[in-house]
Design a protein around this motif. Structure first.
Motif, PDB file in Angstrom:
ATOM      1  N   ILE A  85       0.861  -1.175   0.000  1.00 47.60           N
ATOM      2  CA  ILE A  85       0.000   0.000   0.000  1.00 47.60           C
ATOM      3  C   ILE A  85       0.899   1.227   0.000  1.00 47.60           C
ATOM      4  N   ASP A 106      -2.766  -0.843  -3.367  1.00 45.69           N
ATOM      5  CA  ASP A 106      -3.633   0.280  -3.011  1.00 45.69           C
ATOM      6  C   ASP A 106      -2.767   1.530  -2.939  1.00 45.69           C
ATOM      7  N   ARG A 120      -8.301   0.005   4.893  1.00 45.31           N
ATOM      8  CA  ARG A 120      -7.681  -0.374   3.616  1.00 45.31           C
ATOM      9  C   ARG A 120      -6.768  -1.588   3.803  1.00 45.31           C
ATOM     10  N   VAL A 124      -7.173  -5.184   1.872  1.00 45.49           N
ATOM     11  CA  VAL A 124      -6.113  -5.775   1.051  1.00 45.49           C
ATOM     12  C   VAL A 124      -5.753  -7.168   1.566  1.00 45.49           C
TER      13      VAL A 124
END
Length: 232
Positions: A85, A106, A120, A124
Motif C-alpha cells: 500500500i 492500493d 484499507r 487488502v
C-alpha cells in the motif's frame, strides 16, 4: 522479538517521517498487528529480506532508495507478491497510475485518516490472505509470498501448479480435499482450464519431488474421495 510465523499480521512501515510512523504504529498495535519500521528505502529493503512481512506501507519520497525503486525491487528482483500500500503526498493521477503499474495493491494520499488506513489494510489482506505468512509442518516450510517450498532446509523445485496444490493441502492438514476443491483453488489463482486427471498427474509429480528429499510423500490418496496432507 518478531514472530516470523505470524500469518497475515506483520506490517512493515517504510516512512521517513517519525511522527507518521508512530501514528500508524499506534493504530496497528491496537488492531493486533506486529509492526516493523524502516526510516529509508535501504532499511526497508533489508527488513523485507530479513522478515518477509505480510504487507508493506510504503512512502514514495524516501531517502537512499525511493518508494518507486523499492516497489520495483520487491516485484521484479525479490520476486515477491507481498501486498504493497503506497502512502504518499503525490496526489496526481499520473503518480497513482504509475504506482499501480509498479505493482501497488492500493494507494493512499496524505494527509490520511488512520482509521481509513486500517480499513484499507484489512481489505487488502482479505484479498491476499492465501499469499500471506509462512506454513511449516514436519520439516516443510512454505513461503507463499515468494512461491518457495522447502523440506529439511532444501528447496523443492516446483512448478506454479504444484506449489498451489501443496499450499492448499498444507493449509488444511490431515483434512481430505476432493479433486473439485483442489480444482476450485487452482481456478481461483490461475486462468487455465484443468480437469480431475490433471490434478492426479500433478500430485504424482509433486510426490516424486518430495520423495527425492525424504522417504515419505506426505500426500495421501483417500480412495474415492481425494487427497490429504499428513502433518504428523
Amino acid at each position: 522479538m518478531i514472530n516470523q510465523e505470524l500469518i497475515g499480521k506483520s506490517v512493515l512501515i517504510v516512512e521517513d517521517d517519525a511522527k507518521i510512523r508512530e501514528l500508524l504504529k499506534i493504530y496497528l498495535l491496537q488492531e493486533g498487528y506486529e509492526v516493523l519500521e524502516a526510516a529509508d528505502g535501504l532499511e526497508g529493503k533489508r527488513m523485507i529480506e530479513d522478515y518477509d512481512p505480510c504487507i508493506v506501507l510504503l512512502d514514495l519520497m524516501l531517502p537512499k532508495l525511493n518508494g518507486e525503486e523499492l516497489c520495483y525491487w520487491i516485484r521484479e528482483e525479490f520476486k515477491s507478491l507481498m501486498p504493497i500500500i503506497m502512502i504518499t503526498a503525490k496526489v496526481s493521477e499520473k503518480s497513482k497510475l504509475e504506482g499501480f503499474a509498479l505493482g501497488a495493491d492500493d494507494y493512499i494520499v496524505k494527509p490520511f485518516s488512520p482509521a481509513e488506513v486500517m480499513s484499507r489494510i484489512a481489505a487488502v489482506l482479505r484479498r491476499t490472505a492465501s499469499r500471506c505468512g509462512k506454513l511449516s509442518f514436519t520439516g516443510f516450510l512454505l513461503k507463499p509470498l515468494k512461491g518457495q517450498a522447502f523440506i529439511n532446509g532444501q528447496e523443492l523445485k516446483l512448478t506454479s501448479f504444484e506449489f498451489k496444490l501443496l499450499h492448499i493441502l498444507m493449509r488444511h492438514p490431515n483434512q481430505i480435499l476432493t479433486r473439485t476443491q483442489l480444482l476450485d483453488h487452482i481456478y481461483a489463482t490461475q486462468e487455465k482450464e484443468v480437469n480431475d486427471r490433471t490434478i492426479d498427474v500433478h500430485i504424482r509429480h509433486l510426490r516424486h519431488k518430495i520423495r527425492e528429499q525424504t522417504d515419505y510423500s506426505y500426500i495421501l490418496t483417500v480412495r474415492g474421495m481425494g487427497y490429504k496432507f499428513v502433518s504428523s
